[in-house]
Design an enzyme around this catalytic site. Structure first.
Site, PDB file in Angstrom:
ATOM      1  N   LYS A  66       0.839  -1.200   0.000  1.00  0.00           N
ATOM      2  CA  LYS A  66       0.000   0.000   0.000  1.00  0.00           C
ATOM      3  C   LYS A  66       0.879   1.257   0.000  1.00  0.00           C
ATOM      4  CE  LYS A  66      -3.890  -1.772   2.776  1.00  0.00           C
ATOM      5  NZ  LYS A  66      -4.984  -1.603   1.814  1.00  0.00           N
ATOM      6  N   ARG A  69     -10.439 -11.466   1.821  1.00  0.00           N
ATOM      7  CA  ARG A  69     -11.286 -12.524   1.263  1.00  0.00           C
ATOM      8  C   ARG A  69     -10.594 -13.879   1.308  1.00  0.00           C
ATOM      9  NH1 ARG A  69     -11.731  -9.136  -4.190  1.00  0.00           N
ATOM     10  NH2 ARG A  69     -11.298  -7.502  -2.656  1.00  0.00           N
TER      11      ARG A  69
HETATM   12  N1  BES Z   1      -8.048  -3.733   4.461  1.00  0.00           N
HETATM   13  C1  BES Z   1      -8.246  -3.284   3.139  1.00  0.00           C
HETATM   14  C2  BES Z   1      -9.554  -2.509   2.955  1.00  0.00           C
HETATM   15  C3  BES Z   1      -9.709  -1.237   3.742  1.00  0.00           C
HETATM   16  C4  BES Z   1      -9.525  -0.010   3.117  1.00  0.00           C
HETATM   17  C5  BES Z   1     -10.096  -1.258   5.051  1.00  0.00           C
HETATM   18  C6  BES Z   1      -9.700   1.150   3.825  1.00  0.00           C
HETATM   19  C7  BES Z   1     -10.274  -0.086   5.761  1.00  0.00           C
HETATM   20  C8  BES Z   1     -10.076   1.117   5.145  1.00  0.00           C
HETATM   21  C9  BES Z   1      -8.276  -4.473   2.183  1.00  0.00           C
HETATM   22  O1  BES Z   1      -7.519  -5.565   2.553  1.00  0.00           O
HETATM   23  C10 BES Z   1      -7.746  -3.983   0.882  1.00  0.00           C
HETATM   24  O2  BES Z   1      -6.629  -3.570   0.847  1.00  0.00           O
HETATM   25  N2  BES Z   1      -8.580  -4.029  -0.156  1.00  0.00           N
HETATM   26  C11 BES Z   1      -8.182  -3.578  -1.438  1.00  0.00           C
HETATM   27  C12 BES Z   1      -8.746  -4.552  -2.456  1.00  0.00           C
HETATM   28  C13 BES Z   1      -8.221  -4.351  -3.848  1.00  0.00           C
HETATM   29  C14 BES Z   1      -6.757  -4.695  -3.900  1.00  0.00           C
HETATM   30  C15 BES Z   1      -9.003  -5.230  -4.764  1.00  0.00           C
HETATM   31  C16 BES Z   1      -8.767  -2.181  -1.655  1.00  0.00           C
HETATM   32  O3  BES Z   1      -9.874  -1.912  -1.184  1.00  0.00           O
HETATM   33  O4  BES Z   1      -8.092  -1.363  -2.257  1.00  0.00           O
HETATM   34 ZN    ZN Z   2      -5.469  -5.417   1.962  1.00  0.00          ZN
END
Ligand code: BES
Ligand code: ZN
Ligand code: ZN
Length: 506
Positions: free
Chosen positions: A284, A358
């Site tokens: 990230k 997931r």
């Molecule tokens: N933990 C994150 C989602 C999240 C985002 C939680 C903001 C709380 C606040 C999750 O694991 C994630 O990173 N999801 C990605 C999915 C994508 C790579 C398909 C996302 O939402 O960007």
């Molecule tokens: Zn994630």
């Protein structure tokens, strides 16, 4: 565990005899000032003038504070408006919760140590006396929660309110007391959930959550099983194992079982427990990582709800599962292009290691539906940024293809204050998660956008035919603005909802 900051009790005295240093009144818009005449006479003779001078008419969430006195005692009189009744002839309970939060913030700012609350009429909100007292207690205790154990400057610490006295008119003493008792149980769970989430990621790792669950299980007679990473790999939970591979710390799967009544329906609770989500090798950006200690909010909500339910004892059975892991990059970490095989035998191409929630939920859901005869299954997960963008911070995303169970969850959401908004879960979008090399892919094709929905469709592969609701709490778990009974940091979203759902199952 968190502790409750304040003792709540029923005052044996009338409002005009209160000796606390603040008194809160909740009034409808355009209330009759005559109703305040006894209060005015006892504490502040010029009250009606002060109200008209400040143009205080009781508009929703407007407030007025006047300094009252009686004998040598000074007391802040706090008035908070509830606005007008809606078309159904009631005031939205969420306005009342926010009004309670506003009163708590006023007391805090004025360094009050004791507060009397003139309980409003329960029927104003369509409540009975028990529900009014319970909601009041939960909300005040939530408003008073704060996370300051790492702050050393005493001047920066909030001085806790120590005592809240409910002033009631009439004979509902027993119902109000029961509302206080149950409210305290629920609030302790909500605030404990918030405390776990607020802890830094080094202070709350997967094993720490497992130990907390174990302690709760032991203390309250819940059968608690913990699988470690070796067992997780041996059982074939390839999703949880893949996510944990980059971390030095072991993944765990915690299972807590509550038996309220043999032969009664059994509900499954599943909560995402990533104690820190760096994204893994699909790392990230720094700003998105800052709050990723919150990524275990689903697991925290589920375990905290079990704590309350073990005390409230509904006549149903519940099994709670929380897959726990860190998601970190390293030389051993799972790589984009790897393929995971889950507990139910299905496989997924891992195109993006940041879509890890997931993967761990897939194993937990598969385990739940294989080993328990479930009448319903609900999962809570900080799953997608897409959901947070779609609905903002005040609505949890609900996705399900089961209308009846959805109805129940929506009712529990409405009643508890943990608001949800349903998003569609159409079969057509299953095409978004096709993979040329595995059964499914862990990210949706960009053509379909709808990231919250494609994530839910991924999970659907692991719940068999069990009525299932998915709650995406990515937007609602942390740093939610404008709700006076929250603060910056964890909200404890989902705890009140799960408890309400279980208590009203029948
Ligand atoms: N933990 C994150 C989602 C999240 C985002 C939680 C903001 C709380 C606040 C999750 O694991 C994630 O990173 N999801 C990605 C999915 C994508 C790579 C398909 C996302 O939402 O960007
Ligand atoms: Zn994630
Ligand atoms: Zn995550």
């Amino acid at each position: 565990m968190a502790t409750l900051k304040v003792t709540v009790k029923i005052s044996p005295h009338a409002i005009v005899e209160q000796k606390t240093d603040s008194i809160a009144f909740f009034v409808e818009q355009d209330f009759d000032i005559q109703e305040m005449s006894a209060v005015s006479k006892a504490f502040f003779p010029a009250l009606s003038h002060a109200m008209s001078k400040q143009k205080f008419s009781g508009k929703a969430l407007s407030s007025l504070v006047v300094p009252g006195s009686s004998g040598d005692k000074v007391t802040d009189l706090i008035f908070v408006g509830l606005g007008k009744k809606n078309k159904q002839g009631v005031i939205d309970p969420e306005i009342y919760r926010k009004a309670l939060g506003a009163a708590a913030r006023i007391v805090e700012a004025r360094k009050g140590r004791s507060l009397s609350v003139q309980l409003p009429k329960a029927s104003l909100f369509g409540f009975n006396e028990y529900e009014l007292s319970k909601q009041t207690t939960i909300t005040l205790q939530m408003a008073l929660y704060h996370f300051d154990e790492f702050i050393t400057d005493e001047d920066r610490k909030i001085k806790d309110l120590k005592e809240v006295d409910y002033v009631i008119n009439g004979g509902a003493h027993e119902e109000v007391q029961k509302g206080i008792d149950d409210g305290n149980i629920i609030a302790l769970s909500v605030n404990t959930c918030r405390y776990w989430i607020d802890l830094p990621p080094e202070q709350l790792t997967p094993i720490d959550i497992a130990h907390n669950a174990e302690k709760i299980g032991k203390g309250h007679g819940l059968k608690t099983t913990i699988f470690n990473e070796k067992e997780i790999i041996a059982m074939g939970m390839g999703g949880l194992a893949a996510v944990s591979r980059g971390s030095e710390r072991d993944a765990h799967l915690v299972i807590m079982e509550y038996e309220g009544k043999k032969g009664a329906p059994t509900i499954g609770f599943v909560g995402k427990g990533i104690t820190f989500d760096s994204g893994g090798l699909s790392i990230k950006p720094a700003a998105s990582m800052e709050t990723m200690k919150e990524d275990m909010s689903g697991a925290a909500a589920v375990i905290a709800a079990m704590l309350a339910l073990a005390k409230l004892k509904p006549e149903i059975n519940i099994v709670a599962l929380t897959p726990l892991s860190e998601n970190l990059p390293s030389g051993k970490a799972t790589k984009p292009g790897d393929i995971a095989r889950f507990y139910n035998g299905k496989t997924a191409e891992i195109k993006n290691t940041d879509a890890e929630g997931r993967l761990i939920l897939a194993d937990a859901l598969s385990y739940a539906v294989k080993h328990y005869k479930l009448d319903a299954l609900i999962d809570l997960a900080t799953l997608t940024g897409a959901c947070a963008y779609a609905l903002g911070p005040h609505f949890t995303g609900l996705m399900s293809q089961h209308d009846e169970f959805t109805q129940r969850v929506c009712q529990a959401a409405e009643k508890s204050g943990d608001k949800v908004w349903r998003l569609p879960l159409p079969d057509e979008y299953k095409a978004a998660i096709k993979s040329p090399v595995a059964d499914i892919c862990n990210i949706g094709s960009p053509k379909y956008m709808a990231g919250a929905v494609t994530a839910a469709l991924f999970l659907q592969n692991f719940v068999d035919k069990v009525p299932w609701v998915h709650l995406d709490i990515a937007g609602t778990a942390y740093d939610v603005p404008d709700i006076s009974y929250y603060r910056d940091g964890a909200t404890g979203v989902g705890v009140r909802l799960l408890i309400e759902l279980a208590m009203n199952w029948k």
